[in-house]
Design an enzyme around this catalytic site. Sequence first.
Site, short mmCIF file in Angstrom:
data_model
loop_
_atom_site.label_atom_id
_atom_site.label_comp_id
_atom_site.label_asym_id
_atom_site.label_seq_id
_atom_site.Cartn_x
_atom_site.Cartn_y
_atom_site.Cartn_z
N GLY A 48 119.11 1.59 25.39
CA GLY A 48 119.84 0.64 26.22
C GLY A 48 120.90 -0.10 25.44
O GLY A 48 121.31 0.33 24.37
N GLU A 52 130.34 2.48 24.58
CA GLU A 52 131.11 3.72 24.78
C GLU A 52 130.58 4.90 23.95
O GLU A 52 130.89 6.04 24.26
CB GLU A 52 132.58 3.48 24.49
CG GLU A 52 133.28 2.80 25.65
CD GLU A 52 134.66 2.31 25.28
OE1 GLU A 52 135.38 3.04 24.57
OE2 GLU A 52 135.00 1.18 25.68
N GLY A 53 129.83 4.59 22.90
CA GLY A 53 129.20 5.68 22.15
C GLY A 53 128.24 6.43 23.08
O GLY A 53 128.23 7.67 23.13
N HIS A 54 127.45 5.67 23.84
CA HIS A 54 126.52 6.31 24.78
C HIS A 54 127.28 7.03 25.89
O HIS A 54 126.91 8.14 26.27
CB HIS A 54 125.59 5.26 25.42
CG HIS A 54 124.72 4.54 24.43
ND1 HIS A 54 124.91 3.22 24.09
CD2 HIS A 54 123.65 4.96 23.71
CE1 HIS A 54 123.99 2.85 23.21
NE2 HIS A 54 123.22 3.89 22.96
N GLY A 164 124.04 10.94 18.84
CA GLY A 164 125.30 10.60 18.18
C GLY A 164 125.24 10.83 16.68
O GLY A 164 124.19 10.61 16.06
N ASP A 167 124.10 8.14 13.77
CA ASP A 167 122.77 8.20 13.16
C ASP A 167 122.55 9.63 12.68
O ASP A 167 121.74 10.38 13.22
CB ASP A 167 121.70 7.80 14.17
CG ASP A 167 121.86 6.35 14.60
OD1 ASP A 167 121.74 5.47 13.75
OD2 ASP A 167 122.16 6.11 15.78
N VAL A 193 131.90 7.22 17.89
CA VAL A 193 132.97 6.53 18.63
C VAL A 193 133.24 5.20 17.93
O VAL A 193 132.29 4.50 17.56
CB VAL A 193 132.57 6.29 20.11
CG1 VAL A 193 133.70 5.58 20.86
CG2 VAL A 193 132.24 7.62 20.78
O1 PAF Z 1 119.20 6.34 18.59
C1 PAF Z 1 118.45 5.71 19.37
O2 PAF Z 1 118.91 4.96 20.25
C2 PAF Z 1 116.95 5.87 19.25
O3 PAF Z 1 116.56 6.04 17.93
C3 PAF Z 1 116.39 7.00 20.14
C4 PAF Z 1 116.92 8.35 19.70
C5 PAF Z 1 116.75 6.75 21.59
C6 PAF Z 1 114.87 7.03 20.02
O4 PAF Z 1 114.29 5.84 20.39
#
Ligand code: PAF
Length: 310
Positions: A48, A52-54, A164, A167, A193
Amino acid sequence: MPTGAQQCCAPTSVKGLVETIRTIAWMKEMARQARAESRIIGLVPTMGALHEGHTSLIARAKQQCSPLIASIFVNPKQFGPNEDFAKYPRRFESDSEKLKQAGVDALFAPEAAEIYPKDFSTYVHVEGLSERLEGKSRPGHFRGVTTVVMKLLQIVQPHFAYFGRKDAQQARLITQMARDLNLDSEIVMCPIVREADGLALSSRNAYLNSEERKAATILYRALDRARSELAAGVRDALQLQSVLHRAIGAERLAAVDYAEIVDAESFEPVVRITRACYVLLAAFIGKMRLIDNMYVETKSPGFDELMFHL
Ligand code: PAF
């Protein structure tokens, strides 16, 4: 439709918000129906506080998948005892609107007790890779990540799952886990991003005050210096590390946690850049710990001409 007691908590549909599924039984049922119709299921797992990365992951996933499922689950098992689980930003309503606008078909947003019932006792741990770098600075973190991602992949059984490159170590671990455990989901890694000034988007940027926000661009600026050195022909990892340390050291509010050049597969430190690698940075800006990276590869033999993914 799930049977018996599981019929409760049916998916909710509210105008302007994305359809929300709270239980594993309903999520599995929706995925089962999609598979029965030979549809290509995509999953974008998130915690959550969407940015914009998501939405870039969602845009990428939409090119390949329908239905597209996003998950929001602030996973308690990937936070250390002194980390920010309790105050991790939770913005369910605005996240749901964003997901709807981005064209996500359904949101899986379970409660913690749904994912980790009282007697939960099985964990997924990727040996070696999980102990280095982020794993060393945040003991237990990756065990929590791989466990929850494994569960999400088991529940949704997507054809593709999107992560992404910000990470990078997490994405590498998840790819390794999917390979080792013969999962049918393909793990897709998507570009970082950035804000206009170079800061990589992260939900944790919301914690920075305005002075820290300005200082935080030092991660990008340091990586950019390393890029210039590499482009000028430097291949010695120690020399590049000292460039990174000097750049970050010049920023009053910043302190390096690690600055490493690692092999892109093993995440082991390299001595010279002769194969695909990551330049990885973790630094404190005030109290906030941020990470960033640059992926370096080449198409020419001998690593003379490099390609930089910053
Ligand atoms: O990158 C994240 O937001 C979290 O580590 C993930 C992959 C949703 C796991 O909880």
